[in-house]
Design a protein around this motif. Structure first.
Motif, PDB file in Angstrom:
ATOM      1  N   GLY A 153       0.863  -1.571   0.262  1.00 23.39           N
ATOM      2  CA  GLY A 153      -0.212  -0.336   0.097  1.00 23.39           C
ATOM      3  C   GLY A 153       0.740   1.491  -0.169  1.00 23.39           C
ATOM      4  O   GLY A 153       0.216   2.126  -0.807  1.00 23.39           O
ATOM      5  N   MET A 154       1.797   1.474   0.711  1.00 19.00           N
ATOM      6  CA  MET A 154       2.321   2.303   0.706  1.00 19.00           C
ATOM      7  C   MET A 154       3.691   2.711  -0.586  1.00 19.00           C
ATOM      8  O   MET A 154       3.810   3.430  -0.515  1.00 19.00           O
ATOM      9  CB  MET A 154       3.640   2.823   2.400  1.00 19.00           C
ATOM     10  CG  MET A 154       3.502   2.428   3.463  1.00 19.00           C
ATOM     11  SD  MET A 154       2.435   4.399   3.364  1.00 19.00           S
ATOM     12  CE  MET A 154       3.444   5.396   2.740  1.00 19.00           C
ATOM     13  N   TYR A 191      -3.196   7.590   7.959  1.00 18.27           N
ATOM     14  CA  TYR A 191      -2.557   6.420   8.171  1.00 18.27           C
ATOM     15  C   TYR A 191      -1.538   6.900   8.826  1.00 18.27           C
ATOM     16  O   TYR A 191      -0.301   7.395   7.727  1.00 18.27           O
ATOM     17  CB  TYR A 191      -2.720   5.456   7.029  1.00 18.27           C
ATOM     18  CG  TYR A 191      -1.472   4.204   7.205  1.00 18.27           C
ATOM     19  CD1 TYR A 191      -1.557   3.167   8.238  1.00 18.27           C
ATOM     20  CD2 TYR A 191      -0.089   3.960   6.348  1.00 18.27           C
ATOM     21  CE1 TYR A 191      -0.556   2.591   8.554  1.00 18.27           C
ATOM     22  CE2 TYR A 191      -0.018   3.031   6.534  1.00 18.27           C
ATOM     23  CZ  TYR A 191       0.088   2.441   7.232  1.00 18.27           C
ATOM     24  OH  TYR A 191       1.253   1.338   8.098  1.00 18.27           O
ATOM     25  N   ASP A 243      -6.866   7.735  -0.814  1.00 19.20           N
ATOM     26  CA  ASP A 243      -6.665   6.575  -0.099  1.00 19.20           C
ATOM     27  C   ASP A 243      -8.029   5.307   0.126  1.00 19.20           C
ATOM     28  O   ASP A 243      -8.428   6.349   1.008  1.00 19.20           O
ATOM     29  CB  ASP A 243      -5.670   6.238   0.852  1.00 19.20           C
ATOM     30  CG  ASP A 243      -5.381   5.242   1.914  1.00 19.20           C
ATOM     31  OD1 ASP A 243      -5.872   4.007   1.377  1.00 19.20           O
ATOM     32  OD2 ASP A 243      -4.565   4.775   2.773  1.00 19.20           O
ATOM     33  N   SER A 273      -4.053  -0.299  -0.002  1.00 17.09           N
ATOM     34  CA  SER A 273      -3.131  -1.702   0.261  1.00 17.09           C
ATOM     35  C   SER A 273      -3.751  -2.124   0.280  1.00 17.09           C
ATOM     36  O   SER A 273      -5.136  -2.952   1.175  1.00 17.09           O
ATOM     37  CB  SER A 273      -3.353  -1.220   2.004  1.00 17.09           C
ATOM     38  OG  SER A 273      -2.452  -1.992   2.229  1.00 17.09           O
ATOM     39  N   THR A 322      -2.921  -5.341   1.045  1.00 14.65           N
ATOM     40  CA  THR A 322      -2.811  -6.289   1.828  1.00 14.65           C
ATOM     41  C   THR A 322      -3.767  -6.208   3.270  1.00 14.65           C
ATOM     42  O   THR A 322      -4.025  -7.370   3.400  1.00 14.65           O
ATOM     43  CB  THR A 322      -1.513  -5.117   2.959  1.00 14.65           C
ATOM     44  OG1 THR A 322      -0.507  -5.004   1.953  1.00 14.65           O
ATOM     45  CG2 THR A 322      -0.970  -6.182   3.720  1.00 14.65           C
ATOM     46  N   LYS A 323      -5.117  -4.815   2.878  1.00 12.24           N
ATOM     47  CA  LYS A 323      -5.743  -4.977   3.444  1.00 12.24           C
ATOM     48  C   LYS A 323      -7.108  -6.275   3.400  1.00 12.24           C
ATOM     49  O   LYS A 323      -7.082  -6.888   2.138  1.00 12.24           O
ATOM     50  CB  LYS A 323      -6.784  -3.499   3.968  1.00 12.24           C
ATOM     51  CG  LYS A 323      -5.326  -3.171   4.460  1.00 12.24           C
ATOM     52  CD  LYS A 323      -4.754  -3.633   5.869  1.00 12.24           C
ATOM     53  CE  LYS A 323      -3.311  -2.529   6.422  1.00 12.24           C
ATOM     54  NZ  LYS A 323      -2.653  -2.754   7.356  1.00 12.24           N
TER      55      LYS A 323
HETATM   56  N1  PLP Z   1      -3.724   2.989   3.808  1.00  9.65           N
HETATM   57  C1  PLP Z   1      -4.061   2.835   5.023  1.00  9.65           C
HETATM   58  C2  PLP Z   1      -5.521   3.226   5.091  1.00  9.65           C
HETATM   59  C3  PLP Z   1      -3.337   1.503   5.747  1.00  9.65           C
HETATM   60  O1  PLP Z   1      -4.149   1.148   6.494  1.00  9.65           O
HETATM   61  C4  PLP Z   1      -2.108   0.956   5.080  1.00  9.65           C
HETATM   62  C5  PLP Z   1      -1.632  -0.480   5.882  1.00  9.65           C
HETATM   63  O2  PLP Z   1      -2.062  -0.497   7.698  1.00  9.65           O
HETATM   64  C6  PLP Z   1      -1.657   1.287   4.301  1.00  9.65           C
HETATM   65  C7  PLP Z   1      -2.126   2.462   3.718  1.00  9.65           C
HETATM   66  C8  PLP Z   1      -0.099   0.811   4.168  1.00  9.65           C
HETATM   67  O3  PLP Z   1      -0.283  -0.530   3.765  1.00  9.65           O
HETATM   68  P1  PLP Z   1       0.588  -1.529   3.305  1.00  9.65           P
HETATM   69  O4  PLP Z   1       1.352  -1.900   4.861  1.00  9.65           O
HETATM   70  O5  PLP Z   1       0.295  -2.530   1.617  1.00  9.65           O
HETATM   71  O6  PLP Z   1       2.105  -0.517   2.547  1.00  9.65           O
END
Ligand code: PLP
Length: 377
Positions: A77-78, A102, A174, A196, A198-199
């Protein structure tokens, strides 16, 4: 919010899928190959550039889900958020950051923006006058979040997209906490939508990934940043993310229902000092979320009476949620947070609940027994 495009449940299964699939396959296969043969003058697909067929297939799936012309996947996500910012901000550019943000995004801006020659102002996500005051001749972009974390605020999202358009800024959002099931930012005019993955997009807490969607032209620029910085998503993770997306709508709807059920229990419980969930009528942004969203998200933040001792007892007493710092997965999670900001009536020792897809009654019963451990009710 209803719209005329194919419903999100159907898009999650079929959106961006080639028909027929390769060799008639119903599931697109994973091409775990860094490079491919190409004829004279042809560009060979290459993993770092995100042009491997499994990556390209995922890009079509992501674009379909967000209702965008194009998409690109990132290693996290970052990776997605920073590539989106790099694709629009040059040296000397100014950014309006309208949100709570975040921690990783705030940290990136705090630690790297000045070094990159960018300046930025943090403003409230629901205050157009503050955006106007922050505007400078060199402002190039507005960044916001659809649901903030952990206060679960819902800003004036349609207003932010129009403000950006009116002033020639690129609008970036986001959309991690809402997901396209709850909110489709391109439909209200956002230029770039970041996730992200990942979520909730992947939803199974087993890969790290990110995504950006937008016009073909804007996504080509984001993909060029990802290719140059070496932050594209590996095909095996891309395959898993494509698989996870199939059940996105089912998972997110159940998570929303679970979050609502737990928020309602907490709101009526005498061991709880304050609860924040956009689905509760007393949430300051409830009206806006109800008008703009289909569902209210999977995250609930609450403050028990009794400070750290109470919060720790409740977290330890919960049998179903894992005490782990993430959100959007099939399993419920809780995270302890110390909230310094009294401005939102939530200062103190808080618990953030990220709803999974368990049975709502099991979660409600589990919270009831954990709250009773401290309150004695
Ligand atoms: N954006 C939000 C709202 C998040 O909660 C997160 C991670 O918790 C991210 C971005 C970053 O995601 P990643 O850990 O996949 O880099």
């Amino acid at each position: 919010m209803s719209d005329k495009r194919t419903r999100i449940e159907t898009l999650a299964v079929h959106g961006g899928e080639p028909r027929p699939g390769p060799n008639g396959s119903v599931v697109a296969p994973v091409f775990q190959s860094t490079v491919f043969e190409a004829g004279p003058g042809e560009a060979a697909p290459y993993i770092r550039l995100g042009t491997n067929p499994t990556q390209a297939h995922l890009h079509c799936r992501l674009a379909a889900l967000e209702g965008a012309e194009a998409a690109v996947a990132a290693a996290s996500g970052m990776g997605a958020i920073t590539a989106a910012l790099h694709s629009v901000l040059g040296t000397g550019a100014h950014l309006i950051a309208a949100g709570e943000f975040y921690g990783g995004t705030s940290r990136f801006l705090d630690e790297h923006a000045a070094r990159l020659g960018w300046s930025w102002d943090l403003v409230a996500p629901s205050d157009p006058d503050a955006w106007q005051r922050a505007l400078r001749p060199n402002t190039r972009a507005l960044l916001t979040e659809s649901i903030t974390n952990p206060l679960v605020q819902v800003g004036d999202l349609a207003g932010a997209a129009s403000f950006a358009r009116e002033h020639g800024l690129v609008s970036i959002i986001d959309n991690t906490l809402a997901t396209p099931v709850v909110f489709q930012p391109h439909a209200v005019g956002f230029d770039l939508v970041c996730h992200s993955a990942t979520k909730a997009l992947n939803g199974h807490s087993d890969i790290t990934a990110g995504a950006v969607t937008g016009s073909r032209e804007r996504i080509d620029r984001v993909a060029s940043v990802l290719g140059s910085y070496g932050a594209s998503l590996d095909p095996h993770a891309a395959f898993l993310l494509s698989r996870g997306l199939k059940t996105l709508a089912l998972r997110v709807r159940r998570q929303n229902d679970n979050a609502q059920a737990v928020a309602e229990l907490l709101a009526g419980h005498d061991a709880v000092a304050a609860v924040r969930y956009p689905g509760l009528p007393d949430h300051p942004d409830h009206g806006r979320a109800a008008a703009l969203f289909d569902g209210f998200g999977s995250v609930v933040t609450f403050l028990p009476y009794g400070g750290a001792a109470a919060a720790d007892t409740i977290v330890k007493g919960l049998r179903l949620p894992y005490a782990a710092p993430s959100l959007g997965g099939v399993e419920s999670l809780v995270t302890r947070l110390s909230m310094p900001n009294a401005a939102h009536g939530m200062a103190g020792e808080a618990i953030r609940f990220s709803a999974g897809i368990e049975a709502p009654d099991d979660l409600v019963e589990d919270f009831a027994q954990a709250l009773a451990l401290f309150s004695g009710t």
